[in-house]
Motif scaffolding. Sequence first.
Motif, PDB file in Angstrom:
ATOM      1  N   VAL A  15       0.829  -1.203   0.000  1.00  0.00           N
ATOM      2  CA  VAL A  15       0.000   0.000   0.000  1.00  0.00           C
ATOM      3  C   VAL A  15       0.869   1.261   0.000  1.00  0.00           C
ATOM      4  N   ALA A  16       1.815   1.324   0.933  1.00  0.00           N
ATOM      5  CA  ALA A  16       2.633   2.535   1.047  1.00  0.00           C
ATOM      6  C   ALA A  16       3.406   2.789  -0.239  1.00  0.00           C
ATOM      7  N   ALA A  17       3.967   1.732  -0.837  1.00  0.00           N
ATOM      8  CA  ALA A  17       4.742   1.900  -2.073  1.00  0.00           C
ATOM      9  C   ALA A  17       3.859   2.482  -3.179  1.00  0.00           C
ATOM     10  N   SER A  38       9.481  -5.363  -5.332  1.00  0.00           N
ATOM     11  CA  SER A  38       8.500  -6.084  -4.523  1.00  0.00           C
ATOM     12  C   SER A  38       8.616  -7.595  -4.656  1.00  0.00           C
ATOM     13  N   LYS A  39       8.469  -8.233  -3.527  1.00  0.00           N
ATOM     14  CA  LYS A  39       8.446  -9.689  -3.444  1.00  0.00           C
ATOM     15  C   LYS A  39       7.184 -10.242  -4.108  1.00  0.00           C
ATOM     16  N   GLU A  40       6.119  -9.455  -4.093  1.00  0.00           N
ATOM     17  CA  GLU A  40       4.854  -9.934  -4.655  1.00  0.00           C
ATOM     18  C   GLU A  40       4.895  -9.906  -6.184  1.00  0.00           C
ATOM     19  N   ALA A  41       3.943 -10.652  -6.799  1.00  0.00           N
ATOM     20  CA  ALA A  41       3.930 -10.783  -8.258  1.00  0.00           C
ATOM     21  C   ALA A  41       3.049  -9.740  -8.929  1.00  0.00           C
ATOM     22  N   GLU A  46      -4.799  -2.510  -2.721  1.00  0.00           N
ATOM     23  CA  GLU A  46      -5.373  -2.152  -1.420  1.00  0.00           C
ATOM     24  C   GLU A  46      -5.516  -3.445  -0.598  1.00  0.00           C
ATOM     25  N   ARG A  47      -4.554  -3.654   0.288  1.00  0.00           N
ATOM     26  CA  ARG A  47      -4.468  -4.922   1.028  1.00  0.00           C
ATOM     27  C   ARG A  47      -5.735  -5.257   1.828  1.00  0.00           C
ATOM     28  N   PRO A  48      -6.428  -4.272   2.438  1.00  0.00           N
ATOM     29  CA  PRO A  48      -7.609  -4.622   3.231  1.00  0.00           C
ATOM     30  C   PRO A  48      -8.671  -5.424   2.469  1.00  0.00           C
ATOM     31  N   SER A  51      -9.258  -9.527   3.107  1.00  0.00           N
ATOM     32  CA  SER A  51     -10.060 -10.197   4.151  1.00  0.00           C
ATOM     33  C   SER A  51     -11.532  -9.812   4.036  1.00  0.00           C
ATOM     34  N   LYS A  52     -11.870  -9.137   2.952  1.00  0.00           N
ATOM     35  CA  LYS A  52     -13.260  -8.693   2.771  1.00  0.00           C
ATOM     36  C   LYS A  52     -13.749  -9.235   1.428  1.00  0.00           C
ATOM     37  N   ALA A  53     -13.996  -8.332   0.451  1.00  0.00           N
ATOM     38  CA  ALA A  53     -14.647  -8.753  -0.794  1.00  0.00           C
ATOM     39  C   ALA A  53     -13.858  -9.808  -1.582  1.00  0.00           C
ATOM     40  N   GLU A  94      12.655 -10.520  -4.181  1.00  0.00           N
ATOM     41  CA  GLU A  94      12.815 -10.318  -2.737  1.00  0.00           C
ATOM     42  C   GLU A  94      14.209  -9.779  -2.459  1.00  0.00           C
ATOM     43  N   ILE A  95      14.257  -8.720  -1.686  1.00  0.00           N
ATOM     44  CA  ILE A  95      15.566  -8.215  -1.246  1.00  0.00           C
ATOM     45  C   ILE A  95      15.966  -9.027  -0.005  1.00  0.00           C
ATOM     46  N   VAL A  96      17.142  -9.616  -0.055  1.00  0.00           N
ATOM     47  CA  VAL A  96      17.575 -10.465   1.064  1.00  0.00           C
ATOM     48  C   VAL A  96      18.721  -9.839   1.846  1.00  0.00           C
ATOM     49  N   LEU A 145      -3.142 -14.892   6.499  1.00  0.00           N
ATOM     50  CA  LEU A 145      -3.530 -13.962   5.441  1.00  0.00           C
ATOM     51  C   LEU A 145      -2.720 -12.677   5.520  1.00  0.00           C
ATOM     52  N   ARG A 146      -1.847 -12.506   4.549  1.00  0.00           N
ATOM     53  CA  ARG A 146      -1.117 -11.241   4.459  1.00  0.00           C
ATOM     54  C   ARG A 146      -1.094 -10.747   3.010  1.00  0.00           C
ATOM     55  N   GLU A 147      -0.772 -11.706   2.103  1.00  0.00           N
ATOM     56  CA  GLU A 147      -0.593 -11.289   0.716  1.00  0.00           C
ATOM     57  C   GLU A 147      -1.605 -11.995  -0.174  1.00  0.00           C
ATOM     58  N   ILE A 148      -1.648 -11.566  -1.421  1.00  0.00           N
ATOM     59  CA  ILE A 148      -2.675 -12.070  -2.335  1.00  0.00           C
ATOM     60  C   ILE A 148      -2.537 -13.589  -2.562  1.00  0.00           C
ATOM     61  N   GLY A 296       4.772   3.493   6.489  1.00  0.00           N
ATOM     62  CA  GLY A 296       3.792   2.413   6.662  1.00  0.00           C
ATOM     63  C   GLY A 296       3.999   1.666   7.965  1.00  0.00           C
ATOM     64  N   ASP A 297       3.710   0.360   7.932  1.00  0.00           N
ATOM     65  CA  ASP A 297       3.740  -0.467   9.142  1.00  0.00           C
ATOM     66  C   ASP A 297       5.085  -0.472   9.860  1.00  0.00           C
ATOM     67  N   VAL A 298       6.181  -0.272   9.132  1.00  0.00           N
ATOM     68  CA  VAL A 298       7.507  -0.410   9.770  1.00  0.00           C
ATOM     69  C   VAL A 298       7.957   0.835  10.534  1.00  0.00           C
TER      70      VAL A 298
HETATM   71  C1  FAD Z   1      -5.810  -9.078   5.319  1.00  0.00           C
HETATM   72  C2  FAD Z   1      -5.584  -7.690   5.812  1.00  0.00           C
HETATM   73  C3  FAD Z   1      -6.656  -6.840   6.003  1.00  0.00           C
HETATM   74  C4  FAD Z   1      -6.468  -5.545   6.468  1.00  0.00           C
HETATM   75  N1  FAD Z   1      -7.549  -4.739   6.669  1.00  0.00           N
HETATM   76  C5  FAD Z   1      -7.392  -3.494   7.164  1.00  0.00           C
HETATM   77  C6  FAD Z   1      -8.519  -2.661   7.418  1.00  0.00           C
HETATM   78  O1  FAD Z   1      -9.655  -3.068   7.221  1.00  0.00           O
HETATM   79  N2  FAD Z   1      -8.286  -1.406   7.890  1.00  0.00           N
HETATM   80  C7  FAD Z   1      -7.024  -0.919   8.122  1.00  0.00           C
HETATM   81  O2  FAD Z   1      -6.876   0.223   8.551  1.00  0.00           O
HETATM   82  N3  FAD Z   1      -5.926  -1.706   7.895  1.00  0.00           N
HETATM   83  C8  FAD Z   1      -6.089  -2.976   7.422  1.00  0.00           C
HETATM   84  N4  FAD Z   1      -4.981  -3.768   7.198  1.00  0.00           N
HETATM   85  C9  FAD Z   1      -3.634  -3.239   7.469  1.00  0.00           C
HETATM   86  C10 FAD Z   1      -3.054  -2.532   6.238  1.00  0.00           C
HETATM   87  O3  FAD Z   1      -3.300  -3.290   5.089  1.00  0.00           O
HETATM   88  C11 FAD Z   1      -1.561  -2.326   6.437  1.00  0.00           C
HETATM   89  O4  FAD Z   1      -1.396  -1.456   7.532  1.00  0.00           O
HETATM   90  C12 FAD Z   1      -0.907  -1.735   5.174  1.00  0.00           C
HETATM   91  O5  FAD Z   1      -1.015  -2.612   4.096  1.00  0.00           O
HETATM   92  C13 FAD Z   1       0.552  -1.412   5.448  1.00  0.00           C
HETATM   93  O6  FAD Z   1       1.134  -0.928   4.276  1.00  0.00           O
HETATM   94  P1  FAD Z   1       2.705  -1.159   3.991  1.00  0.00           P
HETATM   95  O7  FAD Z   1       2.940  -0.658   2.615  1.00  0.00           O
HETATM   96  O8  FAD Z   1       3.477  -0.664   5.133  1.00  0.00           O
HETATM   97  O9  FAD Z   1       2.854  -2.742   3.987  1.00  0.00           O
HETATM   98  P2  FAD Z   1       2.238  -3.805   2.998  1.00  0.00           P
HETATM   99  O10 FAD Z   1       1.011  -3.307   2.339  1.00  0.00           O
HETATM  100  O11 FAD Z   1       2.174  -5.076   3.743  1.00  0.00           O
HETATM  101  O12 FAD Z   1       3.355  -3.940   1.868  1.00  0.00           O
HETATM  102  C14 FAD Z   1       4.632  -4.456   2.121  1.00  0.00           C
HETATM  103  C15 FAD Z   1       5.178  -5.000   0.831  1.00  0.00           C
HETATM  104  O13 FAD Z   1       6.576  -5.232   0.958  1.00  0.00           O
HETATM  105  C16 FAD Z   1       6.895  -6.469   0.375  1.00  0.00           C
HETATM  106  N5  FAD Z   1       8.149  -6.925   0.964  1.00  0.00           N
HETATM  107  C17 FAD Z   1       8.376  -7.234   2.258  1.00  0.00           C
HETATM  108  N6  FAD Z   1       9.661  -7.595   2.437  1.00  0.00           N
HETATM  109  C18 FAD Z   1      10.250  -7.504   1.228  1.00  0.00           C
HETATM  110  C19 FAD Z   1      11.570  -7.761   0.745  1.00  0.00           C
HETATM  111  N7  FAD Z   1      12.529  -8.167   1.580  1.00  0.00           N
HETATM  112  N8  FAD Z   1      11.824  -7.592  -0.568  1.00  0.00           N
HETATM  113  C20 FAD Z   1      10.839  -7.164  -1.413  1.00  0.00           C
HETATM  114  N9  FAD Z   1       9.578  -6.923  -1.016  1.00  0.00           N
HETATM  115  C21 FAD Z   1       9.288  -7.087   0.275  1.00  0.00           C
HETATM  116  C22 FAD Z   1       5.695  -7.322   0.679  1.00  0.00           C
HETATM  117  O14 FAD Z   1       5.664  -8.451  -0.163  1.00  0.00           O
HETATM  118  C23 FAD Z   1       4.570  -6.327   0.406  1.00  0.00           C
HETATM  119  O15 FAD Z   1       4.278  -6.268  -0.955  1.00  0.00           O
HETATM  120  C24 FAD Z   1      -5.156  -5.082   6.728  1.00  0.00           C
HETATM  121  C25 FAD Z   1      -4.058  -5.945   6.553  1.00  0.00           C
HETATM  122  C26 FAD Z   1      -4.262  -7.231   6.089  1.00  0.00           C
HETATM  123  C27 FAD Z   1      -3.078  -8.154   5.917  1.00  0.00           C
END
Ligand code: FAD
Length: 435
Positions: A15-17, A38-41, A46-48, A51-53, A94-96, A145-148, A296-298
Amino acid sequence: MTEKSFKYVIVGGGVAAGYAAREFAKQGVKPRELAIISKEAVAPYERPALSKAYLFPEGTARLPGFHVCVGSGGERLLPEWYPEKGISLILNTEIVKADLASKTLISAIGETFKYQILIIATGSSVIRLTDFGVQGADAKNIFYLREIDDADKLVEAIKAKKNGKAVVVGGGYIGLELSAALRINDIEVSMVYPEPWCMPRLFTAGLAAFYEAYYEKKGVKIIKGTVAVGFGTNDNGEVIDVKLKDGRIIEADIVVVGVGGRPLTGLFKGQVEEEKGGIKTDGFFRTSVPDVYAVGDVATFPLKLYNELRRVEHVDHSRKSAEQAVKAIFGGENGTPVDEYDYLPFFYSRSFDLSWQFYGDNAGESVLFGDSQPTSPTHKFGSYWIKDGKVVGAFLESGSPQENKAIEKVARVQPAVVGSLDELAALGLAFASKI
Ligand SMILES: Cc1cc2nc3c(=O)[nH]c(=O)nc-3n(C[C@H](O)[C@H](O)[C@H](O)COP(=O)(O)OP(=O)(O)OC[C@H]3O[C@@H](n4cnc5c(N)ncnc54)[C@H](O)[C@@H]3O)c2cc1C
């Protein structure tokens, strides 16, 4: 092995990216300056929705329908948008290894990426029961449940185990949303969690009582005050039951575990200052290392409103922090001042026909207002949190857009409570509407 060099690199493609990429384009990033790894394909989405639609039997969400930035009512960035803007979207990578001193990233297959400015947007990973050595936790049909890709596996299992039984481990919002989604798919669902009520990190006992009763009414069996301590399997290694600490055994064709996440900061350990489990930043998402940002989350960032450092794992913050970091980067380059991040925490969830929003801080005392009877036809109710005589947080179930705006304003303005808490509860939404 190849070496590629970019002015800006975002590691992580969630999402943040995605929101950062849109902001880079707005700020006029030049072709070939920006790469997202990105590690994902798939392109950022929109990650939320997962777990919904994404799990619904009807009205199902599928890509490209929910690529960013549709979740906040913005333009949908299709995969082709990135090359059109001259942005390199490097997927399945994936960045290692990250060496912040030499500004170098190494991928799992040994490619080298150099950058001048790095944005860390790696998000979180789920906590797995195998991490704690729970017996049988590696059985087939136990899902997270985290990724697609995780969501696709769950969708397949729902189809394969038609009218089957599921146990959802965890009573947070993921557990609640997943239980609802499974139930809508005609799966028999039991939810198991150790706490005295669901979503204890946010819900008060009064709020939770509504959701638990509503879920029971929808046919979800709730088992509280105990945990899963093991899983039984058949000869194919598939899960068949969940053993609970209190001795009960619950049959299961599917188990979904939602017991929390951990910020993915491991690549940068020892190289950057950390705080409260995340990467410490300032109000512009700059880390302790020059030219390295974390969003974002980190990110553990200064939450100005409460004068403390916090990490927030919600989608709204992931979007806004990403935009703030990119604005700060360009502000620094162009000499244009950027205001410090001044975030009002916002979190929402949706399940069945329910939908709630929460703004602010759930600190201090609380009052419940409105009609929180599980049988109520409107089920419009909420809660205020009161600290030092001021309303600092507000929650509303089934609010209209205007009502949600009103509770948002309350949490931002933090009005003083005049009169008793009972009077505040009796005023309910009328209190927010007057602010
Ligand atoms: C199922 C689910 C439902 C959610 N529902 C809600 C909601 O209803 N309301 C709400 O407020 N929040 C919700 N969230 C939380 C919200 O989605 C996250 O806070 C948000 O996605 C964080 O964004 P981000 O970009 O920091 O991380 P992410 O969206 O998780 O993106 C991180 C990305 O980095 C990639 N990555 C990680 N490590 C590496 C690496 N070493 N090399 C390359 N790529 C890498 C991952 O594969 C991923 O693509 C939900 C989360 C999940 C999992």
